[in-house]
Design a protein around this motif. Structure first.
Motif, PDB file in Angstrom:
ATOM      1  N   VAL A 154      26.973  56.679  39.027  1.00  0.00           N
ATOM      2  CA  VAL A 154      27.322  55.261  39.171  1.00  0.00           C
ATOM      3  C   VAL A 154      28.094  54.786  37.945  1.00  0.00           C
ATOM      4  N   ALA A 155      27.640  55.158  36.758  1.00  0.00           N
ATOM      5  CA  ALA A 155      28.321  54.748  35.526  1.00  0.00           C
ATOM      6  C   ALA A 155      29.730  55.329  35.457  1.00  0.00           C
ATOM      7  N   ASP A 156      29.873  56.608  35.814  1.00  0.00           N
ATOM      8  CA  ASP A 156      31.198  57.238  35.768  1.00  0.00           C
ATOM      9  C   ASP A 156      32.165  56.567  36.742  1.00  0.00           C
ATOM     10  N   THR A 157      31.721  56.314  37.978  1.00  0.00           N
ATOM     11  CA  THR A 157      32.618  55.687  38.954  1.00  0.00           C
ATOM     12  C   THR A 157      32.904  54.231  38.575  1.00  0.00           C
ATOM     13  N   ALA A 158      31.908  53.522  38.041  1.00  0.00           N
ATOM     14  CA  ALA A 158      32.138  52.136  37.627  1.00  0.00           C
ATOM     15  C   ALA A 158      33.147  52.077  36.488  1.00  0.00           C
ATOM     16  N   ARG A 159      33.042  53.012  35.568  1.00  0.00           N
ATOM     17  CA  ARG A 159      33.998  53.053  34.450  1.00  0.00           C
ATOM     18  C   ARG A 159      35.400  53.323  34.956  1.00  0.00           C
ATOM     19  N   ALA A 160      35.561  54.296  35.842  1.00  0.00           N
ATOM     20  CA  ALA A 160      36.887  54.625  36.380  1.00  0.00           C
ATOM     21  C   ALA A 160      37.476  53.436  37.133  1.00  0.00           C
ATOM     22  N   ARG A 161      36.650  52.768  37.925  1.00  0.00           N
ATOM     23  CA  ARG A 161      37.149  51.605  38.673  1.00  0.00           C
ATOM     24  C   ARG A 161      37.431  50.428  37.748  1.00  0.00           C
ATOM     25  N   GLY A 162      36.623  50.260  36.729  1.00  0.00           N
ATOM     26  CA  GLY A 162      36.855  49.188  35.761  1.00  0.00           C
ATOM     27  C   GLY A 162      38.160  49.382  35.012  1.00  0.00           C
ATOM     28  N   ILE A 163      38.424  50.609  34.602  1.00  0.00           N
ATOM     29  CA  ILE A 163      39.685  50.891  33.908  1.00  0.00           C
ATOM     30  C   ILE A 163      40.860  50.637  34.835  1.00  0.00           C
ATOM     31  N   ALA A 164      40.750  51.051  36.094  1.00  0.00           N
ATOM     32  CA  ALA A 164      41.830  50.808  37.058  1.00  0.00           C
ATOM     33  C   ALA A 164      42.040  49.313  37.260  1.00  0.00           C
ATOM     34  N   CYS A 165      40.967  48.567  37.337  1.00  0.00           N
ATOM     35  CA  CYS A 165      41.061  47.114  37.512  1.00  0.00           C
ATOM     36  C   CYS A 165      41.733  46.473  36.292  1.00  0.00           C
ATOM     37  N   GLU A 166      41.353  46.898  35.097  1.00  0.00           N
ATOM     38  CA  GLU A 166      41.962  46.362  33.878  1.00  0.00           C
ATOM     39  C   GLU A 166      43.457  46.650  33.845  1.00  0.00           C
ATOM     40  N   ARG A 167      43.845  47.866  34.215  1.00  0.00           N
ATOM     41  CA  ARG A 167      45.265  48.219  34.208  1.00  0.00           C
ATOM     42  C   ARG A 167      46.041  47.410  35.243  1.00  0.00           C
ATOM     43  N   ALA A 168      45.463  47.210  36.406  1.00  0.00           N
ATOM     44  CA  ALA A 168      46.132  46.405  37.437  1.00  0.00           C
ATOM     45  C   ALA A 168      46.283  44.957  36.965  1.00  0.00           C
ATOM     46  N   TYR A 169      45.239  44.427  36.339  1.00  0.00           N
ATOM     47  CA  TYR A 169      45.305  43.066  35.811  1.00  0.00           C
ATOM     48  C   TYR A 169      46.373  42.964  34.717  1.00  0.00           C
ATOM     49  N   ASP A 170      46.387  43.916  33.787  1.00  0.00           N
ATOM     50  CA  ASP A 170      47.387  43.908  32.713  1.00  0.00           C
ATOM     51  C   ASP A 170      48.791  43.984  33.283  1.00  0.00           C
ATOM     52  N   SER A 171      48.983  44.829  34.290  1.00  0.00           N
ATOM     53  CA  SER A 171      50.298  44.953  34.912  1.00  0.00           C
ATOM     54  C   SER A 171      50.721  43.640  35.553  1.00  0.00           C
ATOM     55  N   ALA A 172      49.810  42.996  36.271  1.00  0.00           N
ATOM     56  CA  ALA A 172      50.128  41.714  36.916  1.00  0.00           C
ATOM     57  C   ALA A 172      50.407  40.641  35.870  1.00  0.00           C
ATOM     58  N   ARG A 173      49.602  40.614  34.808  1.00  0.00           N
ATOM     59  CA  ARG A 173      49.816  39.620  33.748  1.00  0.00           C
ATOM     60  C   ARG A 173      51.175  39.841  33.081  1.00  0.00           C
ATOM     61  N   ASN A 174      51.524  41.087  32.801  1.00  0.00           N
ATOM     62  CA  ASN A 174      52.818  41.382  32.187  1.00  0.00           C
ATOM     63  C   ASN A 174      53.964  40.977  33.103  1.00  0.00           C
ATOM     64  N   MET A 175      53.797  41.213  34.419  1.00  0.00           N
ATOM     65  CA  MET A 175      54.840  40.847  35.369  1.00  0.00           C
ATOM     66  C   MET A 175      55.010  39.323  35.385  1.00  0.00           C
ATOM     67  N   ILE A 176      53.919  38.587  35.391  1.00  0.00           N
ATOM     68  CA  ILE A 176      53.999  37.126  35.423  1.00  0.00           C
ATOM     69  C   ILE A 176      54.629  36.598  34.134  1.00  0.00           C
TER      70      ILE A 176
END
Length: 185
Positions: A154-176
């Motif tokens: 659970v911790a490993d998958t949560a970490r992987a998904r959290g990192i993906a979410c952070e990168r998607a958010y950063d990408s969207a913020r940079n685009m805006i």
């Protein structure tokens, strides 16, 4: 002469009226020509402004398209990396399950040997040790190992998904931010 003047007054009046009307006609013609020139200039200016606005809109549209494409590529890359991280977590879980199964097999073999030794001592008339504490310890170890494996996955998958979410958010913020600042990267 005054009689001649009075007799020809209507001629002079008509002549003055004709000259006045001619002058008024000339003034109206000049005003019309000036209005036509001003209208042509205004139309030319309007067409130039429309062309400039269309070019600006085209450039802005292209910039936004590039920003959208870049964001979509970043999201796709992030998704690929997240899927790889999740697959790695699943592989780690499989390895942990294999290690747990080996450990449980070894522990079961040890308990079987320990029971056999205890029964042999009892058959020989010696004091036989109680095997229940060892079996309880083995059961607790198995449960703890199972739960630890679940929590680790659970911790490993949560970490992987959290990192993906952070990168998607950063990408969207940079685009805006890039869209607001008016620059395409």
């Amino acid at each position: 002469m005054l009689t001649t003047l009075r007799a020809n007054a209507w001629k002079y009046t008509a002549l003055a009226l004709g000259l006045g009307l001619g002058f008024a006609l000339l003034m109206q013609t000049l005003r019309l020509a000036e209005s036509e020139l001003e209208t042509a200039h205004t139309e030319t200016t309007l067409q130039a402004e429309r062309a400039a606005a269309a070019l600006s809109a085209l450039k802005t549209s292209e910039r936004y398209r590039k920003l959208g494409d870049k964001h979509r590529d970043e999201i796709a890359q992030t998704d690929t990396e997240a899927q790889a991280a999740l697959a790695l977590a699943d592989d780690g879980r499989a390895r942990a399950l294999d290690a747990r199964n080996r450990l449980q097999h070894d522990l079961a073999a040890y308990l079987t040997q320990h029971r056999a030794a205890a029964q042999a001592r009892a058959a020989a008339g010696q004091c036989a040790p109680d095997t229940r504490p060892a079996e309880l310890l083995a059961d607790l170890q198995r449960r703890a190992d199972d739960r630890a494996g679940e929590l680790a996955h659970v911790a490993d998958t949560a970490r992987a998904r959290g990192i993906a979410c952070e990168r998607a958010y950063d990408s969207a913020r940079n685009m805006i931010e890039a869209a607001q600042n008016g620059k395409a990267e």
